[in-house]
Write an enzyme that holds these catalytic residues in place. Structure first.
Site, short mmCIF file in Angstrom:
data_model
loop_
_atom_site.label_atom_id
_atom_site.label_comp_id
_atom_site.label_asym_id
_atom_site.label_seq_id
_atom_site.Cartn_x
_atom_site.Cartn_y
_atom_site.Cartn_z
N HIS A 63 -10.00 29.24 -23.98
CA HIS A 63 -8.99 28.99 -23.96
C HIS A 63 -9.19 31.15 -24.56
O HIS A 63 -8.07 31.69 -24.09
CB HIS A 63 -8.37 28.85 -25.36
CG HIS A 63 -7.01 29.46 -25.74
ND1 HIS A 63 -5.82 28.34 -25.04
CD2 HIS A 63 -6.00 30.20 -26.57
CE1 HIS A 63 -4.62 29.96 -25.43
NE2 HIS A 63 -4.76 30.43 -26.05
N TYR A 83 -12.40 32.71 -21.18
CA TYR A 83 -11.56 32.03 -19.89
C TYR A 83 -12.93 31.87 -18.67
O TYR A 83 -13.54 32.42 -17.78
CB TYR A 83 -10.88 32.90 -19.13
CG TYR A 83 -9.91 33.38 -18.99
CD1 TYR A 83 -8.97 32.50 -19.01
CD2 TYR A 83 -9.54 34.09 -20.16
CE1 TYR A 83 -7.58 32.84 -18.80
CE2 TYR A 83 -8.03 34.26 -21.13
CZ TYR A 83 -7.29 33.62 -20.36
OH TYR A 83 -6.08 33.66 -20.56
N HIS A 119 1.40 25.84 -24.63
CA HIS A 119 2.01 26.07 -25.42
C HIS A 119 1.62 24.43 -25.54
O HIS A 119 2.45 23.86 -26.37
CB HIS A 119 2.37 26.17 -26.36
CG HIS A 119 1.75 26.96 -28.05
ND1 HIS A 119 2.41 26.81 -28.93
CD2 HIS A 119 0.58 27.49 -27.76
CE1 HIS A 119 1.56 27.49 -30.27
NE2 HIS A 119 1.00 27.96 -29.58
N ASN A 120 0.95 23.59 -24.83
CA ASN A 120 0.78 22.56 -24.48
C ASN A 120 0.53 21.38 -25.51
O ASN A 120 1.23 20.30 -25.96
CB ASN A 120 0.01 22.02 -23.14
CG ASN A 120 0.75 23.43 -21.59
OD1 ASN A 120 1.33 23.33 -21.71
ND2 ASN A 120 -0.43 23.62 -21.20
N ASP A 163 3.33 38.83 -27.72
CA ASP A 163 2.82 39.51 -26.33
C ASP A 163 3.56 40.82 -25.12
O ASP A 163 2.78 41.89 -24.96
CB ASP A 163 2.33 38.87 -25.11
CG ASP A 163 1.11 37.55 -25.54
OD1 ASP A 163 0.61 38.10 -26.06
OD2 ASP A 163 1.03 36.76 -24.52
N ASP A 203 -1.43 41.46 -30.37
CA ASP A 203 -0.92 40.23 -31.90
C ASP A 203 -1.69 39.73 -31.96
O ASP A 203 -2.85 39.38 -31.86
CB ASP A 203 -0.72 39.37 -30.65
CG ASP A 203 -0.15 37.96 -31.23
OD1 ASP A 203 0.22 37.92 -32.58
OD2 ASP A 203 -0.11 37.91 -30.05
N GLU A 246 -4.48 31.01 -37.89
CA GLU A 246 -3.96 31.11 -37.12
C GLU A 246 -1.58 31.48 -37.54
O GLU A 246 -1.18 31.18 -36.47
CB GLU A 246 -3.33 30.89 -35.40
CG GLU A 246 -4.83 30.50 -34.68
CD GLU A 246 -5.11 30.20 -33.40
OE1 GLU A 246 -4.22 29.51 -33.24
OE2 GLU A 246 -5.70 30.11 -33.13
N GLN A 289 1.33 32.87 -38.28
CA GLN A 289 2.34 33.51 -37.29
C GLN A 289 2.59 34.94 -37.57
O GLN A 289 2.39 35.41 -38.14
CB GLN A 289 4.06 32.70 -36.39
CG GLN A 289 2.96 31.28 -36.15
CD GLN A 289 2.44 31.63 -34.76
OE1 GLN A 289 3.54 31.88 -33.28
NE2 GLN A 289 0.98 31.34 -34.85
N ASP A 320 1.10 33.82 -14.35
CA ASP A 320 0.94 32.32 -13.55
C ASP A 320 1.02 32.53 -14.76
O ASP A 320 -0.77 32.09 -15.67
CB ASP A 320 -0.08 32.33 -12.67
CG ASP A 320 -1.59 33.05 -12.84
OD1 ASP A 320 -1.64 33.30 -14.47
OD2 ASP A 320 -2.27 32.99 -12.04
#
Lengths: 741, 237
Positions: A49, A52, A95-96, A117, A268, A312, A314, A496
């Site tokens: 994540h 890459y 955010h699958n 972002d 962020d 994480e 928010q 994308d």
């Protein structure tokens, strides 16, 4: 270094998703065994994540430069020049996994992350879009997921106050165990107010701003980098909890602080939280960073350094502030009732040094966590199953006996039918810029203070990519650009979101590599740079991968907002023309899926030069003021595109159309192929239109006339469909809703 | 004709109102922070839409007790006008400047859509440029817009002609199907007894330019500005 922390071993590293080779590499870099906190840092920053690592070698093939690109991939979002000192910031993200585990909060925090972002670049978010994929619509679990995801997006968007102006909702059984939630956001920024995520200026203080840190979302990035097994719901504690109200305050406070000139860099705290920010920000600037975790605002007691670094939670940002400007920045955050605490400073030694209560808990070169993360060039292999799928000829299936029924069935298919049930739950007008609301090929928003407007769309077709990843990738770009052309816009840039299965399987990585090649070729020929994006691998549950689904988000520019065009027919007597080639195929079509329950066959060939000419011709006619409506011919073929043009607008209007026979009537009506647009033009503009089409060299023909209260289709001279507008409207309006309400 | 647009933490229609008043209507307008209590320089206070304080307690509940709202009764007593739209209407009800309450939409979902409003009372400063029975087109965007008042309050509202707008069809029929949130008797907007405080769920600022689909929202502001122009300043400064 800390007694309470577990001893780091290879087994523990493996449990953190690292391989034995990666663990050895860490030991070589540090010259010793990592501490537990350091292991956490490596595990998060070397995850797929963040790093890459499986996709980097392929992503390099995408065209990312153009004269109007102000910021390409590598920052929180991409930026393109809009002229007049303004710029557009865009990014899409997935955010699958969180949305499957906890649909409401998973989707909500997906929106929250993408908004940050955008405003971390100095821009005010002006629109979001969401591209969603679910499994069997009749399954109660799907209904639960849609309800949760849509209300999560609705809650976060609406409370924050950004219009959600478009997107997609698509169903296929392959998404049953792994739905997709992709959210795109665009923002507007003055070019002299662009901010980047760089820790410049040795000695500058580092500020933590926003919400307090809790134990939520620890290892979210690592979770996003693994496949699901049974019992995925047990991972619910790794899903973050959103607070759109705090995010709204954070937006206003950040933009206000940025306007003072006291902010040097900002990022962020998204995936991998503070760990990611405190490594990436100095790495981009060639500096180092010291962080004292004792000062980090927390909302839980007893948090370990490991937990604070990897949380994480928010609505948090890390700011590098110009020395001497601390008070100014503090005051602004206090006005908005937010935390702003100095937790460290920028150093010159290239190291990330983390302390807690006076103890050093981690000391790692920032490069080791970022640029020097492992990069893999793993084997790819064309899947064996493709041969049989390609060999399948859809025309061996029986022809439908009743075309009217087939058309109504396709219009009522939940992937095709109206998505009003979804978008009426989203505020799509706040900001008073939305000129074309959801429900047309692309949304159009004005840029206040100028004559210009932007058009936005998202597009992807997993069925096409599954059957032919190269063409499927190229088609996604072509269709997104065509959607923009239909609304009168010239494409500016792509962001994308590449959703695939596990890259550790050669056939999945082959799908990925081929899709990228297709996207790259289409972007190159249509001259659209890719400026940002996101890769989401490991979309598998129990060995079942999703359909490979690259989603293309695209932004375009209308120099004159008055050019904006919508997809529905408007005037009695307008002539209907089909611009584009005749060649279509039933391979991978909606018709094949809905009527025959199959996913097989070959796609019609995409000719990118022809695509470009068709789009130019359509845009040329729009800019000349000749076009009443323009609609991309996509899923369901020309019959569905025409039916939608009759009933998707504010007022329904009929049409009478005669199509030349392409062989069997099902192929003519429902065959899908690229580069096709249905336009309607006033009869008096006919001459002018003919001349323009000739000039652009695009194939086209008149196929009918708008008017009446029926929808009539003739193929090769005989009537195959004659339906009342009520029948069409009913099928299209209720097709999706019947599953969700 | 000096307008003040209030910003609470979580307000989001502030910029939209500011743009419409300043750029479309060319009237003097400024922002008012939720802690400000000095409204002496203003003729009309706008409470815009949004999620003040996140609406985490009850929509408008916390904002209804904020310093700026606590200064409103005196402002109104001096002859000032107040227009609350969406969250602003919820806040006015929470602050008891208007009777009744706004409950969760009957469909239990957020609704963003175009609605039609029947003008019931054309004698308020906000509607005097309209005629009774006129139909306006204005969008809504809310999750808690179902108006409720107890039977006694409703009788009083009706008797004093305080119901200004009702949701209706394009042709002006007040039907259940035209009611987007289940509001009692299709109530979309009401005024106080003096007619100087208007609360409505629809967004007039989103219906202020032809390019955005309607200019009917402007009619409310035009009516109000007309009143102000004739009086010079109704605050008698």
């Amino acid at each position: 270094m800390t007694e309470a922390e577990p001893k780091v071993t290879l087994d523990l590293a493996r449990a953190h998703g690292l391989t034995a080779e990666e663990y050895d590499r860490i030991i070589r870099i540090l010259g010793r065994e990592p501490t537990f906190t350091e292991l956490g840092l490596f595990s998060a920053l070397w995850s797929e994540h963040c790093a890459y690592k499986h996709s980097k070698v392929f992503l390099r093939r995408l065209p990312t430069r153009a004269p109007h690109v102000l910021q390409g991939p590598g920052e929180n979002a991409g930026i393109v020049d809009l002229g007049g000192g303004l710029a557009l910031v865009l990014k899409m993200e997935s955010h699958n996994h969180p949305s499957f585990i906890e649909p409401f909060q998973g989707a909500a925090t997906g929106v929250g992350g993408i908004l940050r972002d955008i405003f971390t670049m100095g821009a005010r978010p002006i629109a979001t879009l969401d591209s969603l994929r679910f499994g069997d619509p009749a399954d109660p679990k799907t209904r639960y997921l849609i309800g949760g995801v849509v209300s999560g997006i609705s809650w976060y968007n609406n409370c924050f106050g950004v219009p959600n102006v478009g997107g997609e909702v698509v169903f296929a059984p392959e998404y049953q165990g792994n739905p997709l939630v992709n959210v795109m956001c665009v923002g507007l920024v003055r070019q002299d107010r662009i901010f980047r995520a760089r820790a410049e200026g040795v000695g500058n203080p580092v500020f933590y701003v926003g919400a307090k840190t809790g134990r939520d979302g620890i290892h979210g990035a690592t979770m996003a980098s693994a496949v699901f097994e049974e019992g995925a719901e047990e991972r619910r504690p790794t899903v973050q909890v959103g607070d759109p109200f705090t995010e709204k305050l954070l937006l206003e406070a950040c933009l206000e602080a940025m306007a003072t000139g006291g902010v040097v860099g900002i990022q962020d705290m998204g995936a991998a939280g503070l760990a990611c920010c405190s490594a990436e920000m100095p790495a981009r600037a060639g500096t180092g960073m010291e962080v004292d975790l004792t000062r980090v605002p927390r909302r839980e007691t007893g948090m370990t350094p490991y937990e604070i670094m990897l949380s994480e939670s928010q609505e948090r940002m890390l700011l590098v502030v110009a020395r001497g400007r601390e008070e100014e920045v503090r005051k602004i955050f206090a006005k908005w009732e937010l935390e702003a605490v100095e937790i460290g400073r920028v150093t010159d030694d290239g190291a990330l040094r983390v302390t807690m209560e006076g103890r050093l808990v981690a000391e790692v070169p920032v490069r080791a966590l970022t640029e020097d993360a492992p990069v893999y060039d793993k084997p790819t292999a064309r899947p064996g199953w493709l041969d049989a799928l390609e060999a399948f000829d859809p025309l061996c299936l029986p022809e439908p006996s009743d075309y009217e029924r087939s058309l109504l069935e396709i219009l009522a298919a939940p992937s095709v039918a109206s998505k009003q049930w979804v978008y009426r739950q989203y505020d799509h007008q706040v900001g008073i810029n939305t000129l074309v609301l959801p429900g047309s090929d692309a949304a159009v928003l004005r840029i206040k203070g100028t004559a210009k407007a932007i058009a936005l769309t998202t597009d992807g077709n997993g069925r096409y990519v599954f059957l032919d990843p190269y063409q499927g990738g190229a088609l996604a770009v072509a269709e997104a650009a065509r959607n923009l052309a239909c609304s009168g816009a010239r494409p500016l840039a792509v962001t994308d979101c590449l959703n695939f299965g596990s890259p550790e399987r050669p056939e999945i990585l082959w799908q990925f590599a081929e899709a990228i090649r297709g996207i790259a070729d289409a972007c190159r020929l249509l001259e659209i740079p890719v400026v940002s994006g996101n890769v989401s691998f490991y979309n598998e549950t129990q060995g079942q991968a999703i359909l490979p689904t690259p989603v293309i988000g695209m932004a375009g520019l209308l120099e004159d907002a008055g050019w904006r065009t919508t997809q529905w027919f408007k005037n009695e007597g307008d002539r209907i023309a089909l611009i584009g080639p005749e060649a279509v195929s039933l391979g991978g079509s909606e018709y094949l899926g809905v009527i025959h329950g199959r996913l097989a066959g070959r796609l019609a060939t995409l000719d990118l030069r022809l695509e470009r000419d068709v789009q130019s011709a359509c845009r040329g006619a729009i800019e000349a003021g000749l076009v009443s409506s323009a609609h991309d011919v996509a899923e369901g073929g020309v019959a569905v595109a025409l039916a939608e043009a009759c009933v998707s607008g504010p007022g329904e209007i009929g049409a009478e159309v005669a199509l030349p026979s392409a062989g069997r009537a099902d192929l003519t009506l429902f065959g899908e192929g690229a580069s096709r647009i249905v336009v309607s033009i006033p009869a008096k503009a006919q001459r002018h239109f003919e001349g323009l089409m000739q000039e652009w060299g695009a194939p086209w023909r008149f196929i009918g006339t708008v008017g009446g209260d029926r929808f009539t289709l003739k193929v090769g001279g005989s009537v195959v469909v004659s339906l009342s507008l009520d029948q069409i409207a009913h099928a299209w309006r209720t097709g999706f809703e019947r599953y969700v309400s | 004709m000096r307008f003040g647009v209030v910003i609470f933490p979580g307000t989001w229609s502030d910029c939209d109102f500011h743009y419409v008043i300043g750029e479309v209507l060319r009237q003097p307008v400024k922002y008012v922070w939720h802690r400000d209590t000095d409204l002496s320089e203003l003729d009309c206070v706008i409470l815009p839409g949004g999620f003040s304080y996140g609406d985490y307690l009850r929509a408008g509940a916390i904002a209804g007790r904020s310093p700026v709202v606590e200064a409103l009764p005196e402002f109104v007593a001096r002859g000032g006008f107040v227009l609350g739209s969406c969250n602003g209407f919820q806040i006015l009800c929470e602050a008891k400047l208007l009777p009744g309450a706004l409950l969760r939409n009957e469909c239990l979902q957020y609704r963003c859509q175009s609605t039609f409003l029947l003008v019931e009372n054309a004698e308020t400063p906000f509607t005097r440029g309209l005629r009774p029975g006129q139909v306006l087109k204005m969008p809504i965007s809310h999750g808690e817009g179902k108006y409720y008042a107890d039977p006694e309050s409703l009788r009083a509202l009706t008797a004093r002609n305080q119901i200004v707008f009702r949701y209706c069809t394009e042709a002006g029929e007040v039907t259940k199907a035209a009611n987007p949130n289940g509001s009692l008797e299709n109530v979309a907007g009401i005024v106080n007894e003096g007619g100087t405080v208007l609360g409505l769920m629809p967004h007039p600022e989103r219906a202020a330019e032809a390019a955005l689909g309607s200019t009917d929202g402007l009619l409310l502001l035009h009516s109000l500005i007309g009143v102000l122009v004739e009086d010079g300043s109704f605050l008698k400064r």
